[in-house]
Write a protein that holds these residues in place. Structure first.
Motif, mmCIF file in Angstrom:
data_model
loop_
_atom_site.group_PDB
_atom_site.id
_atom_site.type_symbol
_atom_site.label_atom_id
_atom_site.label_comp_id
_atom_site.label_asym_id
_atom_site.label_seq_id
_atom_site.Cartn_x
_atom_site.Cartn_y
_atom_site.Cartn_z
ATOM 1 N N VAL A 4 0.860 -1.181 0.000
ATOM 2 C CA VAL A 4 0.000 0.000 0.000
ATOM 3 C C VAL A 4 0.898 1.233 0.000
ATOM 4 C CG1 VAL A 4 -1.665 1.357 1.327
ATOM 5 C CG2 VAL A 4 -1.924 -1.122 1.173
ATOM 6 N N LEU A 5 0.527 2.232 -0.778
ATOM 7 C CA LEU A 5 1.221 3.513 -0.775
ATOM 8 C C LEU A 5 0.250 4.589 -0.297
ATOM 9 C CD1 LEU A 5 3.934 4.896 -1.480
ATOM 10 C CD2 LEU A 5 2.924 5.480 -3.690
ATOM 11 N N LYS A 6 0.618 5.253 0.794
ATOM 12 C CA LYS A 6 -0.199 6.347 1.304
ATOM 13 C C LYS A 6 0.289 7.654 0.687
ATOM 14 C CE LYS A 6 -1.754 8.498 5.618
ATOM 15 N NZ LYS A 6 -1.652 8.487 7.100
ATOM 16 N N VAL A 7 -0.640 8.448 0.168
ATOM 17 C CA VAL A 7 -0.292 9.655 -0.582
ATOM 18 C C VAL A 7 -1.009 10.865 0.010
ATOM 19 C CG1 VAL A 7 -0.300 10.774 -2.830
ATOM 20 C CG2 VAL A 7 -0.011 8.294 -2.685
ATOM 21 N N ASP A 8 -0.236 11.895 0.313
ATOM 22 C CA ASP A 8 -0.803 13.199 0.674
ATOM 23 C C ASP A 8 -0.718 14.083 -0.566
ATOM 24 O OD1 ASP A 8 -1.568 15.613 1.646
ATOM 25 O OD2 ASP A 8 -0.079 15.730 3.245
ATOM 26 N N PRO A 9 -1.840 14.331 -1.240
ATOM 27 C CA PRO A 9 -1.794 15.033 -2.539
ATOM 28 C C PRO A 9 -1.615 16.541 -2.441
ATOM 29 C CG PRO A 9 -4.050 14.493 -1.980
ATOM 30 C CD PRO A 9 -3.209 13.933 -0.871
ATOM 31 N N ALA A 10 -1.434 17.075 -1.261
ATOM 32 C CA ALA A 10 -1.448 18.534 -1.093
ATOM 33 C C ALA A 10 -0.332 19.223 -1.861
ATOM 34 C CB ALA A 10 -1.365 18.881 0.400
ATOM 35 N N ASP A 11 0.876 18.612 -1.916
ATOM 36 C CA ASP A 11 2.041 19.275 -2.515
ATOM 37 C C ASP A 11 2.500 18.629 -3.822
ATOM 38 O OD1 ASP A 11 2.181 21.102 -0.392
ATOM 39 O OD2 ASP A 11 3.281 19.660 0.834
ATOM 40 N N LEU A 12 1.609 18.007 -4.530
ATOM 41 C CA LEU A 12 2.013 17.347 -5.778
ATOM 42 C C LEU A 12 2.235 18.351 -6.907
ATOM 43 C CD1 LEU A 12 -0.258 14.150 -5.807
ATOM 44 C CD2 LEU A 12 2.120 14.388 -5.077
ATOM 45 N N ASN A 13 1.507 19.435 -6.918
ATOM 46 C CA ASN A 13 1.674 20.491 -7.931
ATOM 47 C C ASN A 13 1.605 19.950 -9.362
ATOM 48 O OD1 ASN A 13 2.106 22.455 -5.897
ATOM 49 N ND2 ASN A 13 4.253 21.813 -5.726
ATOM 50 N N GLY A 14 0.586 19.156 -9.623
ATOM 51 C CA GLY A 14 0.372 18.650 -10.970
ATOM 52 C C GLY A 14 1.146 17.389 -11.307
ATOM 53 N N ARG A 15 1.999 16.949 -10.408
ATOM 54 C CA ARG A 15 2.748 15.723 -10.662
ATOM 55 C C ARG A 15 1.923 14.495 -10.272
ATOM 56 N NH1 ARG A 15 7.926 16.936 -7.134
ATOM 57 N NH2 ARG A 15 6.201 17.673 -5.785
ATOM 58 N N LYS A 16 2.365 13.344 -10.734
ATOM 59 C CA LYS A 16 1.673 12.096 -10.443
ATOM 60 C C LYS A 16 2.495 11.272 -9.450
ATOM 61 C CE LYS A 16 -0.306 11.998 -15.095
ATOM 62 N NZ LYS A 16 -0.389 11.253 -16.395
ATOM 63 N N VAL A 17 1.865 10.246 -8.903
ATOM 64 C CA VAL A 17 2.540 9.338 -7.961
ATOM 65 C C VAL A 17 2.594 7.952 -8.579
ATOM 66 C CG1 VAL A 17 2.526 8.317 -5.658
ATOM 67 C CG2 VAL A 17 1.753 10.687 -5.991
ATOM 68 N N TRP A 18 3.773 7.360 -8.512
ATOM 69 C CA TRP A 18 4.024 6.064 -9.136
ATOM 70 C C TRP A 18 4.621 5.084 -8.128
ATOM 71 C CZ3 TRP A 18 2.802 6.375 -14.438
ATOM 72 C CH2 TRP A 18 2.729 7.661 -14.964
ATOM 73 N N VAL A 19 4.469 3.808 -8.434
ATOM 74 C CA VAL A 19 5.160 2.749 -7.699
ATOM 75 C C VAL A 19 5.868 1.864 -8.718
ATOM 76 C CG1 VAL A 19 4.943 0.711 -6.229
ATOM 77 C CG2 VAL A 19 3.583 2.720 -5.740
ATOM 78 N N SER A 20 7.118 1.513 -8.434
ATOM 79 C CA SER A 20 7.875 0.652 -9.340
ATOM 80 C C SER A 20 8.544 -0.470 -8.570
ATOM 81 C CB SER A 20 8.942 1.461 -10.096
ATOM 82 O OG SER A 20 9.936 1.927 -9.197
ATOM 83 N N VAL A 21 8.803 -1.555 -9.275
ATOM 84 C CA VAL A 21 9.627 -2.659 -8.762
ATOM 85 C C VAL A 21 10.757 -2.858 -9.763
ATOM 86 C CG1 VAL A 21 9.746 -5.099 -8.144
ATOM 87 C CG2 VAL A 21 7.703 -3.777 -7.588
ATOM 88 N N THR A 22 11.983 -2.868 -9.265
ATOM 89 C CA THR A 22 13.164 -2.981 -10.126
ATOM 90 C C THR A 22 14.055 -4.109 -9.654
ATOM 91 O OG1 THR A 22 13.120 -0.584 -10.497
ATOM 92 C CG2 THR A 22 15.139 -1.746 -11.101
ATOM 93 N N CYS A 23 14.492 -4.924 -10.604
ATOM 94 C CA CYS A 23 15.534 -5.918 -10.363
ATOM 95 C C CYS A 23 16.790 -5.400 -11.050
ATOM 96 C CB CYS A 23 15.138 -7.284 -10.919
ATOM 97 S SG CYS A 23 16.476 -8.512 -10.890
ATOM 98 N N ALA A 24 17.843 -5.178 -10.282
ATOM 99 C CA ALA A 24 19.057 -4.569 -10.817
ATOM 100 C C ALA A 24 20.281 -5.383 -10.430
ATOM 101 C CB ALA A 24 19.204 -3.131 -10.331
#
Length: 375
Positions: free
Chosen positions: A36-56
């Motif tokens: 779960v990702l908890k998001v406070d949208p107050a300061d996003l300023n038009g940006r989006k929120v993403w979640v990623s999984v990376t194998c490096a």
């Protein structure tokens, strides 16, 4: 409720929650990554929120990235948009997700990722005593971040706008095992008309980390030489296949036994040996199971892959072998000048046992070697 892992972003906008950090690779399938990702949208300023999984795969010092030399290669990456929400279909929430959503309220957003079966497991290459920074190896990371686009190389994502948790992809030993391997060798000598015969075998094909390994040794010495001592060694071979053909072999155990076998005599004994990371802390480049912060680990588990899988994408392949050495001495005037060794090598599979409560799989499989390829 079970333990929950949480990591917040520097600016407090994001909070990343996971119910566990170890995800099991069952060879045919891999456990889904749910959180779960908890998001406070107050300061996003038009940006989006993403979640990623990376194998490096990291194969160089982290500080060299600062001067423009990148020693990190992303093997696999997947991302999804969390906020604003999209119309894409989503799987049903898990029990853990529902429990967190009750506390996070309307600011909580569940996510689920499915890992492909052809990715490597988490492996860390042990750093040397003077090495600093993040160690080399294969790791997995779940990251929540704020950005205009999911993967724009020209967009700068500030660290304070990210929340990261390292996770591990691991494999456990199968439930049913077949009989262990056996190797017979004969060693001929210039000064003897007859050879010495050596047989080395294991009771089963796989052993758990930290458990004693019984090695059965049989000697039929028909030569005119004397077996002065018996040596048992265990070697780990690390094959780095992703970016080069590097292969490293390191001894993780070496024990000598003073048992002697005279000419025209026979001998049989079981030796119990235990390879441990505790006895190999100073060996740089030794492969270890993926390590989480402030947690200990063990020697890397043997790599299990599905038949026909492309090995190159796995990054690091780990295998073990046991070497039994008979140190011979001459029974003639030439003495040690004519001495030589008789050597037998047998494959060894090291893995971690399946914890209590894990679902039982491959129950009908008579041998892991029959169904899959163990390196």
């Amino acid at each position: 409720m079970a333990k929950i892992y949480k990591k917040s972003s520097g600016d407090g906008t994001l909070a990343l929650y996971l119910g566990k950090r170890d995800f099991v690779d069952h060879v045919e399938s891999v456990e889904a990554i749910d959180g779960v990702l908890k998001v406070d949208p107050a300061d996003l300023n038009g940006r989006k929120v993403w979640v990623s999984v990376t194998c490096a795969f990291r194969y160089g010092r982290e500080d060299l990235d600062v001067i423009g030399l990148s020693f990190r290669k992303d093997i696999w990456m997947q991302y999804m948009q969390i906020y604003p929400t999209t119309c894409e279909p989503k799987p049903a929430n898990t029990v853990m997700q529902n429990a967190i959503l009750k506390k996070s309220g309307e600011q909580g957003y569940p996510f689920t990722f499915c890992l492909p079966t052809n990715l490597p497991c988490s492996v860390t290459l042990q750093p040397g005593p003077e090495d600093s920074g993040k160690p080399c190896g294969v790791d997995f990371e779940v990251k929540g971040y704020i950005a205009y686009e999911a993967d724009n190389p020209d967009e700068i994502i500030e660290k304070r706008n990210t929340a990261r948790l390292i996770i591990r992809k691991i494999q456990y030993a199968p439930n049913l095992l077949a009989a262990g391997p056996k190797v017979d060798v004969s060693r001929h000598f210039i000064t003897s008309n007859r050879p010495v015969y050596l047989e080395a075998s294991l009771e089963q094909e796989l052993y758990y980390h930290g458990d004693p390994i019984p090695v059965n040794v049989k000697v039929n010495n028909e030569s005119n030489k004397v077996v002065k001592k018996i040596k048992i060694s265990i070697y780990q071979t690390t094959d780095v296949v992703l970016y080069s053909a590097d292969k490293y072999t390191k001894c993780v155990l070496s024990e000598e036994f003073g048992d002697q076998v005279n000419a025209m005599d026979t001998f049989e004994k079981e030796y119990r040996v235990t390879p441990l990371l505790a006895n190999n802390r100073e060996k740089r480049g030794l492969a270890l199971d993926g390590k989480l912060k402030d947690e200990d680990t063990n020697l890397a588990s043997s790599t299990i892959i599905r038949a026909g899988m492309d090995k190159d994408i796995l990054g690091i392949l780990v295998s073990y072998k046991i070497r039994v050495t008979l140190t011979m001495s001459g029974g003639s005037l030439l003495g040690s000048l004519t001495s030589s060794d008789a050597i037998a090598e047998i494959p060894l599979v090291l893995m971690s046992p399946k914890p209590a409560g894990e679902s039982v799989r491959n129950r009908t499989c008579p041998s892991v070697l029959a169904e899959h390829e163990i390196l």
